[in-house]
Scaffold this motif. Sequence first.
Motif, PDB file in Angstrom:
ATOM      1  N   VAL A  99       4.423  10.133   0.037  1.00  0.00           N
ATOM      2  CA  VAL A  99       3.526   9.875  -0.986  1.00  0.00           C
ATOM      3  C   VAL A  99       3.700  10.585  -2.369  1.00  0.00           C
ATOM      4  CG1 VAL A  99       1.725   8.745  -1.618  1.00  0.00           C
ATOM      5  CG2 VAL A  99       2.436   8.407   0.232  1.00  0.00           C
ATOM      6  N   PHE A 100       4.187  10.503  -2.836  1.00  0.00           N
ATOM      7  CA  PHE A 100       4.048  11.297  -4.821  1.00  0.00           C
ATOM      8  C   PHE A 100       2.586  10.722  -4.790  1.00  0.00           C
ATOM      9  CE2 PHE A 100       8.777  12.655  -3.492  1.00  0.00           C
ATOM     10  CZ  PHE A 100       8.766  13.341  -3.696  1.00  0.00           C
ATOM     11  N   PHE A 101       2.037  12.091  -5.784  1.00  0.00           N
ATOM     12  CA  PHE A 101       0.554  11.699  -7.030  1.00  0.00           C
ATOM     13  C   PHE A 101       1.254  12.290  -8.446  1.00  0.00           C
ATOM     14  CE2 PHE A 101      -1.017  11.323  -2.707  1.00  0.00           C
ATOM     15  CZ  PHE A 101      -1.795   9.785  -2.945  1.00  0.00           C
ATOM     16  N   THR A 102       0.798  11.893  -9.339  1.00  0.00           N
ATOM     17  CA  THR A 102       0.912  11.590 -10.760  1.00  0.00           C
ATOM     18  C   THR A 102      -0.030  11.800 -11.831  1.00  0.00           C
ATOM     19  OG1 THR A 102       2.613  13.086 -12.357  1.00  0.00           O
ATOM     20  CG2 THR A 102       2.391  10.234 -11.778  1.00  0.00           C
ATOM     21  N   GLY A 103      -0.564  12.946 -12.199  1.00  0.00           N
ATOM     22  CA  GLY A 103      -0.922  12.232 -13.756  1.00  0.00           C
ATOM     23  C   GLY A 103      -1.036  12.886 -15.041  1.00  0.00           C
ATOM     24  N   LEU A 130       4.939   6.512  -5.618  1.00  0.00           N
ATOM     25  CA  LEU A 130       4.253   7.127  -6.554  1.00  0.00           C
ATOM     26  C   LEU A 130       3.115   6.206  -7.474  1.00  0.00           C
ATOM     27  CD1 LEU A 130       4.648   9.681  -8.565  1.00  0.00           C
ATOM     28  CD2 LEU A 130       6.511   8.464  -9.887  1.00  0.00           C
ATOM     29  N   VAL A 131       2.506   7.147  -6.632  1.00  0.00           N
ATOM     30  CA  VAL A 131       0.884   7.437  -7.709  1.00  0.00           C
ATOM     31  C   VAL A 131       0.759   7.801  -8.981  1.00  0.00           C
ATOM     32  CG1 VAL A 131      -1.605   6.472  -7.098  1.00  0.00           C
ATOM     33  CG2 VAL A 131       0.251   6.521  -5.035  1.00  0.00           C
ATOM     34  N   LEU A 132       0.212   6.749  -9.451  1.00  0.00           N
ATOM     35  CA  LEU A 132      -0.103   7.496 -11.263  1.00  0.00           C
ATOM     36  C   LEU A 132      -1.037   7.058 -11.943  1.00  0.00           C
ATOM     37  CD1 LEU A 132       2.508   4.868 -11.033  1.00  0.00           C
ATOM     38  CD2 LEU A 132       3.038   6.911 -13.826  1.00  0.00           C
ATOM     39  N   VAL A 168       2.572   2.696  -8.122  1.00  0.00           N
ATOM     40  CA  VAL A 168       1.115   2.487  -7.856  1.00  0.00           C
ATOM     41  C   VAL A 168       0.418   3.264  -9.315  1.00  0.00           C
ATOM     42  CG1 VAL A 168      -0.884   1.582  -6.794  1.00  0.00           C
ATOM     43  CG2 VAL A 168       1.469   2.161  -5.730  1.00  0.00           C
ATOM     44  N   SER A 169      -0.563   2.203 -10.039  1.00  0.00           N
ATOM     45  CA  SER A 169      -1.014   2.586 -11.424  1.00  0.00           C
ATOM     46  C   SER A 169      -2.607   3.013 -10.276  1.00  0.00           C
ATOM     47  CB  SER A 169      -1.163   1.859 -12.555  1.00  0.00           C
ATOM     48  OG  SER A 169      -0.867   0.350 -12.700  1.00  0.00           O
ATOM     49  N   LEU A 170      -3.793   3.377 -10.618  1.00  0.00           N
ATOM     50  CA  LEU A 170      -4.903   3.363 -10.136  1.00  0.00           C
ATOM     51  C   LEU A 170      -5.137   4.071 -11.756  1.00  0.00           C
ATOM     52  CD1 LEU A 170      -5.123   6.184  -7.249  1.00  0.00           C
ATOM     53  CD2 LEU A 170      -4.460   3.589  -7.074  1.00  0.00           C
TER      54      LEU A 170
END
Length: 345
Positions: free
Chosen positions: A66-70, A114-116, A141-143
Motif C-alpha cells: 500500500v503506497f501513500f502519496t501527496g 496507491l492512495v493519493l 484511491v483518492s482521498l
Amino acid sequence: MGSLPPQHLDFSSANNGNDHHQDISKDNLLTLFKSQQDLLNHFFKHLDLSQTLSFSRLLLSTSGIVFFTGVGKSAFVANKISQTLISLSFRSSFLSPLDALHGDIGALSSRDVLVLFSKSGSTEELLRLVPCAKARGTFLVSLTSVPGNPLAGVCDMNVHLPLERELCPFNLAPVTSTAIQMVFGDTVAVALMAARNLSKEEYGANHPAGRIGKSLIFKVKDVMKKKEELPVCKEGDLIMDQLVELTSKGCGCLLVVDEHHRLIGTFTDGDLRRTLKASGEAIFKLSVGEMCNRRPRTIGPETMAVEAMKKMESPPSPVQFLPVVNEDNTLIGIVTLHGLVSAGL
C-alpha cells in the motif's frame, strides 16, 4: 456551520511591516479550539462509512504494497499514515509524486494500491502521476474533500473526507483538512490492526528500541548481571570480611549461596547498618548467614523484565534487586532496579 474565530482578531496585520503584535487571550484561544472541534465534528457526522469500509477492506485484502502519496502538507500526512501501517506489520511505503515521475514509479506493480491524499483533488503533480501508475496496473484511491474534483474522477476509488472549511480565518491554511486526513488514516489503521488480530507482542517486536517494545521483548535474562558481576559469598563468611564484595559490585547486597551455588539468602547494605546499630562491635564476629534474609524475593530468567520491576515495587515494601534463580534455586544472576531503568524500562 461551525463557529468561526472571533472576527475582532486582526490577522491581516500580522505581516504589515511593523512590530505590533496582538495578544492572544484565553477566551480567543478557547474559541479557536471550540471552532476546530465543531469543524472536526462536521467531518465525523458526514463521513460516508460505506466508502470507508470499502477502502479499509481493500487495504486489508491487497496482496502487494500500500503506497501513500501527496503534495505539501498532505505529503506529511501520507508519510505518517504509511509509517503507522508499517509499525503494525503491514507492507506500506510513501511515494513522492515528483520522484515517481523520475524513476520511482518502478516500485509500483499490479498487486499494489496507491492512495493519493489531496484536499482539492486538483493537485497537478498527482494528476500527472495517475496515468503513469495506471499503466503499471496499480489500483488508485483518492482521498479528497472537494466534491466532483478531477482526481476522484480518474481514480478507481474515491473516499470523500467531508470538510466544512479550514479553521484559518481566510479559509486557506490547511489546518483542519490535514487534521481530518490524519484522523481518517489513523482510525483506518487501527481497524486494520484489529482485523489482523495483531498481538501486543507482535506490536512490541516492531518497536524494539522504544519502551513499549522493550517491555514486551526483554526478559530478565537479557538485563541481569551474571557470573563475575555477582556479589556472592558463603553463609559462614564474616560480615566484615565481605564489605568489599558488598560495595564493589554495585548491587547493594550480598547473595549468599551454598556449596552447590544454590541461593540461601541475601544481605543488603541496609542489613549492614541495622546489624551495626544493634550489635556494635559484635558485628566483627557475626557471619553473613546469621544475619541474612533467608526468604528473599526471587525471579526466573525467562520472566519478562517488566514483571521484575513490578515485583520489586510490590508490597509489603519495595526492593532494589531480585536474585535470578533457575528451577532448582541455583543462582544464575541478579536484576537491579538501576539496571532495568538503564535498559529503558
